[in-house]
Design an enzyme around this catalytic site. Sequence first.
Site, PDB file in Angstrom:
ATOM      1  N   SER A  45      24.213  26.319 -46.969  1.00 25.83           N
ATOM      2  CA  SER A  45      24.220  26.683 -45.542  1.00 25.83           C
ATOM      3  C   SER A  45      24.500  25.452 -44.681  1.00 25.83           C
ATOM      4  O   SER A  45      24.979  25.569 -43.563  1.00 25.83           O
ATOM      5  CB  SER A  45      22.893  27.327 -45.132  1.00 25.83           C
ATOM      6  OG  SER A  45      21.815  26.467 -45.442  1.00 25.83           O
ATOM      7  N   TYR A 155      11.264  22.798 -35.542  1.00 28.05           N
ATOM      8  CA  TYR A 155      11.449  22.020 -36.785  1.00 28.05           C
ATOM      9  C   TYR A 155      10.260  21.098 -37.019  1.00 28.05           C
ATOM     10  O   TYR A 155       9.748  20.986 -38.141  1.00 28.05           O
ATOM     11  CB  TYR A 155      12.748  21.215 -36.682  1.00 28.05           C
ATOM     12  CG  TYR A 155      12.976  20.218 -37.801  1.00 28.05           C
ATOM     13  CD1 TYR A 155      13.411  20.631 -39.059  1.00 28.05           C
ATOM     14  CD2 TYR A 155      12.765  18.848 -37.604  1.00 28.05           C
ATOM     15  CE1 TYR A 155      13.638  19.719 -40.083  1.00 28.05           C
ATOM     16  CE2 TYR A 155      12.989  17.925 -38.617  1.00 28.05           C
ATOM     17  CZ  TYR A 155      13.416  18.367 -39.859  1.00 28.05           C
ATOM     18  OH  TYR A 155      13.629  17.456 -40.873  1.00 28.05           O
ATOM     19  N   LYS A 159       7.870  21.375 -40.314  1.00 28.50           N
ATOM     20  CA  LYS A 159       7.714  20.281 -41.290  1.00 28.50           C
ATOM     21  C   LYS A 159       6.219  19.991 -41.465  1.00 28.50           C
ATOM     22  O   LYS A 159       5.758  19.747 -42.585  1.00 28.50           O
ATOM     23  CB  LYS A 159       8.461  19.016 -40.861  1.00 28.50           C
ATOM     24  CG  LYS A 159       9.977  19.093 -40.901  1.00 28.50           C
ATOM     25  CD  LYS A 159      10.571  19.728 -42.143  1.00 28.50           C
ATOM     26  CE  LYS A 159      10.635  18.838 -43.354  1.00 28.50           C
ATOM     27  NZ  LYS A 159      11.415  19.484 -44.469  1.00 28.50           N
ATOM     28  N   ARG A 281      18.469  15.102 -24.343  1.00 21.67           N
ATOM     29  CA  ARG A 281      18.178  16.493 -24.678  1.00 21.67           C
ATOM     30  C   ARG A 281      16.740  16.805 -24.268  1.00 21.67           C
ATOM     31  O   ARG A 281      15.847  15.969 -24.455  1.00 21.67           O
ATOM     32  CB  ARG A 281      18.393  16.729 -26.178  1.00 21.67           C
ATOM     33  CG  ARG A 281      19.879  16.569 -26.553  1.00 21.67           C
ATOM     34  CD  ARG A 281      20.086  16.253 -27.984  1.00 21.67           C
ATOM     35  NE  ARG A 281      19.499  14.983 -28.341  1.00 21.67           N
ATOM     36  CZ  ARG A 281      19.605  14.421 -29.553  1.00 21.67           C
ATOM     37  NH1 ARG A 281      20.269  15.043 -30.492  1.00 21.67           N
ATOM     38  NH2 ARG A 281      19.044  13.257 -29.814  1.00 21.67           N
TER      39      ARG A 281
HETATM   40  N1  LIG Z   1      17.804  13.125 -42.853  1.00 24.39           N
HETATM   41  C1  LIG Z   1      16.717  12.766 -42.183  1.00 24.39           C
HETATM   42  O1  LIG Z   1      16.766  11.926 -41.286  1.00 24.39           O
HETATM   43  C2  LIG Z   1      15.387  13.376 -42.536  1.00 24.39           C
HETATM   44  C3  LIG Z   1      14.247  12.890 -41.867  1.00 24.39           C
HETATM   45  C4  LIG Z   1      13.031  13.465 -42.156  1.00 24.39           C
HETATM   46  C5  LIG Z   1      12.938  14.476 -43.096  1.00 24.39           C
HETATM   47  N2  LIG Z   1      14.049  14.927 -43.707  1.00 24.39           N
HETATM   48  C6  LIG Z   1      13.906  16.033 -44.673  1.00 24.39           C
HETATM   49  O2  LIG Z   1      14.518  15.671 -45.902  1.00 24.39           O
HETATM   50  C7  LIG Z   1      15.096  16.822 -46.517  1.00 24.39           C
HETATM   51  C8  LIG Z   1      16.550  16.564 -46.854  1.00 24.39           C
HETATM   52  O3  LIG Z   1      17.214  16.144 -45.685  1.00 24.39           O
HETATM   53  P1  LIG Z   1      18.775  15.876 -45.619  1.00 24.39           P
HETATM   54  O4  LIG Z   1      19.010  14.858 -44.573  1.00 24.39           O
HETATM   55  O5  LIG Z   1      19.315  15.674 -46.974  1.00 24.39           O
HETATM   56  O6  LIG Z   1      19.220  17.254 -44.994  1.00 24.39           O
HETATM   57  P2  LIG Z   1      20.358  18.256 -45.452  1.00 24.39           P
HETATM   58  O7  LIG Z   1      20.491  19.270 -44.370  1.00 24.39           O
HETATM   59  O8  LIG Z   1      21.579  17.447 -45.809  1.00 24.39           O
HETATM   60  O9  LIG Z   1      19.747  18.900 -46.762  1.00 24.39           O
HETATM   61  C9  LIG Z   1      19.044  20.105 -46.762  1.00 24.39           C
HETATM   62  C10 LIG Z   1      19.760  21.030 -47.708  1.00 24.39           C
HETATM   63  O10 LIG Z   1      19.044  22.257 -47.787  1.00 24.39           O
HETATM   64  C11 LIG Z   1      19.998  23.295 -47.943  1.00 24.39           C
HETATM   65  N3  LIG Z   1      19.367  24.561 -47.562  1.00 24.39           N
HETATM   66  C12 LIG Z   1      19.093  25.006 -46.311  1.00 24.39           C
HETATM   67  N4  LIG Z   1      18.510  26.225 -46.392  1.00 24.39           N
HETATM   68  C13 LIG Z   1      18.397  26.532 -47.709  1.00 24.39           C
HETATM   69  C14 LIG Z   1      17.886  27.648 -48.429  1.00 24.39           C
HETATM   70  N5  LIG Z   1      17.365  28.720 -47.789  1.00 24.39           N
HETATM   71  N6  LIG Z   1      17.928  27.635 -49.779  1.00 24.39           N
HETATM   72  C15 LIG Z   1      18.477  26.562 -50.451  1.00 24.39           C
HETATM   73  N7  LIG Z   1      18.983  25.492 -49.812  1.00 24.39           N
HETATM   74  C16 LIG Z   1      18.945  25.475 -48.461  1.00 24.39           C
HETATM   75  C17 LIG Z   1      21.171  22.893 -47.069  1.00 24.39           C
HETATM   76  O11 LIG Z   1      22.383  23.521 -47.442  1.00 24.39           O
HETATM   77  C18 LIG Z   1      21.190  21.378 -47.303  1.00 24.39           C
HETATM   78  O12 LIG Z   1      22.059  21.033 -48.350  1.00 24.39           O
HETATM   79  C19 LIG Z   1      14.880  17.981 -45.553  1.00 24.39           C
HETATM   80  O13 LIG Z   1      13.739  18.686 -45.974  1.00 24.39           O
HETATM   81  C20 LIG Z   1      14.610  17.299 -44.229  1.00 24.39           C
HETATM   82  O14 LIG Z   1      13.787  18.081 -43.399  1.00 24.39           O
HETATM   83  C21 LIG Z   1      15.290  14.394 -43.469  1.00 24.39           C
END
Ligand SMILES: NC(=O)c1ccc[n+]([C@@H]2O[C@H](COP(=O)([O-])OP(=O)(O)OC[C@H]3O[C@@H](n4cnc5c(N)ncnc54)[C@H](O)[C@@H]3O)[C@@H](O)[C@H]2O)c1
Length: 332
Positions: A45, A155, A159, A281
């Site tokens: 997604s 969000y 979390k 924002r």
């Molecule tokens: N990137 C950041 O700065 C950051 C900061 C804090 C926390 N996080 C957390 O780390 C994790 C990974 O982050 P990221 O930056 O790689 O984000 P990302 O959006 O690249 O990765 C999340 C993935 O989850 C997949 N996904 C969404 N809904 C889904 C579902 N129903 N079933 C299966 N897959 C699904 C998406 O396709 C995506 O590939 C997330 O949980 C995010 O909340 C990220």
Amino acid sequence: MKEYLSDYKGKSILITGGAGCIGSNLTRALIEAEAARIIVLDDLSAAEKWNVPVAPGVVFVEGSILDEEVLKWVFTRKIDYVFHLAAHFANQNSVDHPETDLLVNGTGTLKVLEYAHLTGVEKFVFASSGCSVYGSQAPLPLKEDFVSLHLDTPYQITKLLGELYCNFFYNYYGLPVAIARYFNVYGPGEVPGAYRNVIPNFIYWALQGRPLPITGTGDETRDFTFVDDIVDGTLRLGVTPQAVGDAFNLASEVETKIIDIANLVNEVTGNKSGVEFVARRDWDKIIRRRASIEKAGTVLGYSPDTKVEDGIKRTHSWIIENYDNIKVSAKF
Ligand SMILES: NC(=O)c1ccc[n+]([C@@H]2O[C@H](COP(=O)([O-])OP(=O)(O)OC[C@H]3O[C@@H](n4cnc5c(N)ncnc54)[C@H](O)[C@@H]3O)[C@@H](O)[C@H]2O)c1
């Protein structure tokens, strides 16, 4: 290879959300650690199949964490470690789509925890967000024992909800859970887009010769953390027994102004169009952000070492190398 990685050798690992930015890099690190099988479960997604590493032992499952059939198939493969990264990402996306956010980050996390408990996994690592759970009023540097109940977006709420479910499964069922609180992660593997982070988007716009939009004054700061450092901390969490039942900041501990990020990106890309200032924002109330990583340093041996200048250069190189795919995949 770092010594602690040998604990993953021959293991069977599930990475939910593994096609995303952090998940694809985590997959690559686990291939190097010689994990026997890495199941990447992602519904694509918010990610692209071309971003999933291809190697013997990597099994890509296109499906949702909300789908019982998919979860049954995955968890009957005998999983040792779960890295639960799948999420509806992030603040603006959740303001625009609050119900999907709750469904994926709330119900989805609950379902993955249930299957992990029922099948007796060795460790469950949850990707939480330090940018979320501390809210906008916590004293700096942000430490693990302060969380806020006054959060600014759905969000951020979900979390924190994910952490609360993890704690329930640890306290009630004894599921060995460890929580990573990430801060502003960036690096190769993140495709730019409307709901994505500032660094890949700045690089993408700079490559098109556009002025970089600063939402606010530019003096706002964030604790930008390179994805390799995040992967290192996450893998340490998975194999450190003292981390069970606890939460750890994974950050760089360096505060960087958004205007400095924009100037760096313009310098690296040779963009002459400068910056433009636009309105902040309305949910974005956090002016400064800097985490303490003392606890992760002491308990996990976590010690991030990527300077933001180098991290931006490496992200830029990755975007250039994958530009043909990125042009098609970037959604604004
Ligand atoms: N990137 C950041 O700065 C950051 C900061 C804090 C926390 N996080 C957390 O780390 C994790 C990974 O982050 P990221 O930056 O790689 O984000 P990302 O959006 O690249 O990765 C999340 C993935 O989850 C997949 N996904 C969404 N809904 C889904 C579902 N129903 N079933 C299966 N897959 C699904 C998406 O396709 C995506 O590939 C997330 O949980 C995010 O909340 C990220």
